[in-house]
Design an enzyme around this catalytic site. Structure first.
Site, PDB file in Angstrom:
ATOM      1  N   PRO A   9       0.792  -1.229   0.000  1.00  0.00           N
ATOM      2  CA  PRO A   9       0.000   0.000   0.000  1.00  0.00           C
ATOM      3  C   PRO A   9       0.829   1.287   0.000  1.00  0.00           C
ATOM      4  CG  PRO A   9      -0.172  -1.163   2.102  1.00  0.00           C
ATOM      5  CD  PRO A   9       0.484  -2.090   1.147  1.00  0.00           C
ATOM      6  N   ASN A  10       0.364   2.214  -0.805  1.00  0.00           N
ATOM      7  CA  ASN A  10       0.921   3.581  -0.905  1.00  0.00           C
ATOM      8  C   ASN A  10       2.245   3.671  -1.656  1.00  0.00           C
ATOM      9  OD1 ASN A  10      -1.223   4.835   0.696  1.00  0.00           O
ATOM     10  ND2 ASN A  10      -0.343   3.675   2.396  1.00  0.00           N
ATOM     11  N   ARG A  17       4.129  11.075  -1.830  1.00  0.00           N
ATOM     12  CA  ARG A  17       4.063  10.831  -0.388  1.00  0.00           C
ATOM     13  C   ARG A  17       5.427  11.146   0.265  1.00  0.00           C
ATOM     14  NH1 ARG A  17       4.752   4.410   1.087  1.00  0.00           N
ATOM     15  NH2 ARG A  17       4.145   5.203   3.124  1.00  0.00           N
ATOM     16  N   TYR A  22      10.798   9.170   1.352  1.00  0.00           N
ATOM     17  CA  TYR A  22      10.796   8.174   0.261  1.00  0.00           C
ATOM     18  C   TYR A  22      11.402   8.686  -1.047  1.00  0.00           C
ATOM     19  CZ  TYR A  22       7.748   5.733   3.511  1.00  0.00           C
ATOM     20  OH  TYR A  22       7.254   5.112   4.628  1.00  0.00           O
ATOM     21  N   ASN A  73       8.145  -5.579  -1.107  1.00  0.00           N
ATOM     22  CA  ASN A  73       8.060  -4.493  -0.139  1.00  0.00           C
ATOM     23  C   ASN A  73       6.593  -4.428   0.277  1.00  0.00           C
ATOM     24  OD1 ASN A  73       7.904  -2.185   1.350  1.00  0.00           O
ATOM     25  ND2 ASN A  73       8.893  -0.848  -0.162  1.00  0.00           N
ATOM     26  N   ALA A  76       3.290  -0.928   4.687  1.00  0.00           N
ATOM     27  CA  ALA A  76       2.777  -0.984   6.064  1.00  0.00           C
ATOM     28  C   ALA A  76       2.383  -2.402   6.488  1.00  0.00           C
ATOM     29  CB  ALA A  76       1.581  -0.043   6.209  1.00  0.00           C
ATOM     30  N   GLU A  97      13.140  -9.157   1.099  1.00  0.00           N
ATOM     31  CA  GLU A  97      12.352  -8.037   1.630  1.00  0.00           C
ATOM     32  C   GLU A  97      13.087  -6.725   1.331  1.00  0.00           C
ATOM     33  OE1 GLU A  97      12.200  -8.204   5.899  1.00  0.00           O
ATOM     34  OE2 GLU A  97      10.877  -6.444   6.070  1.00  0.00           O
ATOM     35  N   HIS A  99      12.889  -2.354   1.757  1.00  0.00           N
ATOM     36  CA  HIS A  99      12.260  -1.108   2.209  1.00  0.00           C
ATOM     37  C   HIS A  99      13.059   0.052   1.650  1.00  0.00           C
ATOM     38  CE1 HIS A  99       9.514  -3.240   4.677  1.00  0.00           C
ATOM     39  NE2 HIS A  99      10.519  -3.983   5.100  1.00  0.00           N
ATOM     40  N   ARG A 106      13.477   4.444  12.244  1.00  0.00           N
ATOM     41  CA  ARG A 106      12.173   5.116  12.318  1.00  0.00           C
ATOM     42  C   ARG A 106      11.385   4.646  13.560  1.00  0.00           C
ATOM     43  NH1 ARG A 106       9.383   5.003   6.648  1.00  0.00           N
ATOM     44  NH2 ARG A 106       8.086   6.558   7.714  1.00  0.00           N
TER      45      ARG A 106
HETATM   46  C1  DQA Z   1       8.278   1.126   3.632  1.00  0.00           C
HETATM   47  C2  DQA Z   1       8.408   1.350   5.132  1.00  0.00           C
HETATM   48  C3  DQA Z   1       7.090   1.061   5.821  1.00  0.00           C
HETATM   49  O1  DQA Z   1       7.209   1.253   7.221  1.00  0.00           O
HETATM   50  C4  DQA Z   1       6.012   1.996   5.314  1.00  0.00           C
HETATM   51  O2  DQA Z   1       4.760   1.687   5.896  1.00  0.00           O
HETATM   52  C5  DQA Z   1       5.920   2.031   3.824  1.00  0.00           C
HETATM   53  C6  DQA Z   1       7.141   1.938   3.035  1.00  0.00           C
HETATM   54  C7  DQA Z   1       9.568   1.512   2.870  1.00  0.00           C
HETATM   55  O3  DQA Z   1       9.671   1.113   1.711  1.00  0.00           O
HETATM   56  O4  DQA Z   1      10.429   2.210   3.416  1.00  0.00           O
HETATM   57  O5  DQA Z   1       4.847   2.235   3.270  1.00  0.00           O
HETATM   58  O6  DQA Z   1       8.057  -0.249   3.407  1.00  0.00           O
END
Ligand code: DQA
Length: 144
Positions: A9-10, A17, A22, A73, A76, A97, A99, A106
């Site tokens: 998501p997002n 965002r 990011y 990835n 959240a 994985e 990020h 964080r």
């Molecule tokens: C994320 C880190 C997560 O905590 C966050 O909710 C994201 C992006 C990252 O790519 O840094 O949406 O996965």
């Protein structure tokens, strides 16, 4: 060789965002970056993004028998989803994985990752390049 890149998501909101966290590059740039890298390596990739946990579970299940490795990835859902962990365990496809941000620096709720123990490697805080690094890790693992 087929690698599936899954974003949660997002991630489709990259560039809009929280650019201080990011970066300013968009989701389309992410797709272009990994697609160009795949051409260079001579492998097939598929990019998938969803804001819905169940859809991500469905996509992981569909990878069974058709995909050699998964770069994921979960965004959240990293910090909440046992369903995504169970889907990865169900298909047994090797996964890395990723990020984009350095989650280790964080909030405390971002320190939990349900999928981390399943994944062969975790790459954090490398921006979009982290996805290319994850592809390298998978190829190295699959060679063995
Ligand atoms: C994320 C880190 C997560 O905590 C966050 O909710 C994201 C992006 C990252 O790519 O840094 O949406 O996965």
């Amino acid at each position: 060789m087929k690698i599936l890149i899954i974003n949660g998501p997002n991630i489709n909101m990259l560039g809009i965002r929280e650019p201080d966290i990011y970066g300013k590059e968009t989701y389309q740039t992410l797709i272009d970056t990994v697609s160009n890298y795949a051409v260079k390596l001579g492998i097939d990739i598929e990019c998938y993004q969803s804001n819905h946990e169940g859809d991500i579970v469905d996509k992981i299940q569909a990878a069974l028998g058709s995909t050699d490795g998964i770069v994921i990835n979960p965004a959240a859902y990293t910090h909440t989803s046992i369903a995504i962990l169970d889907a990865l365990k169900s298909v047994g496809v090797p996964a890395v994985e990723v990020h984009i941000s350095d989650v280790s620096k964080r909030e405390s709720f971002r320190q939990i990752s349900f999928i981390r123990d399943y994944c062969i490697k975790t790459i954090i805080g490398q921006g979009l390049n982290g996805y290319c690094m994850a592809i390298d890790e998978l190829l190295e693992y699959l060679k063995k």
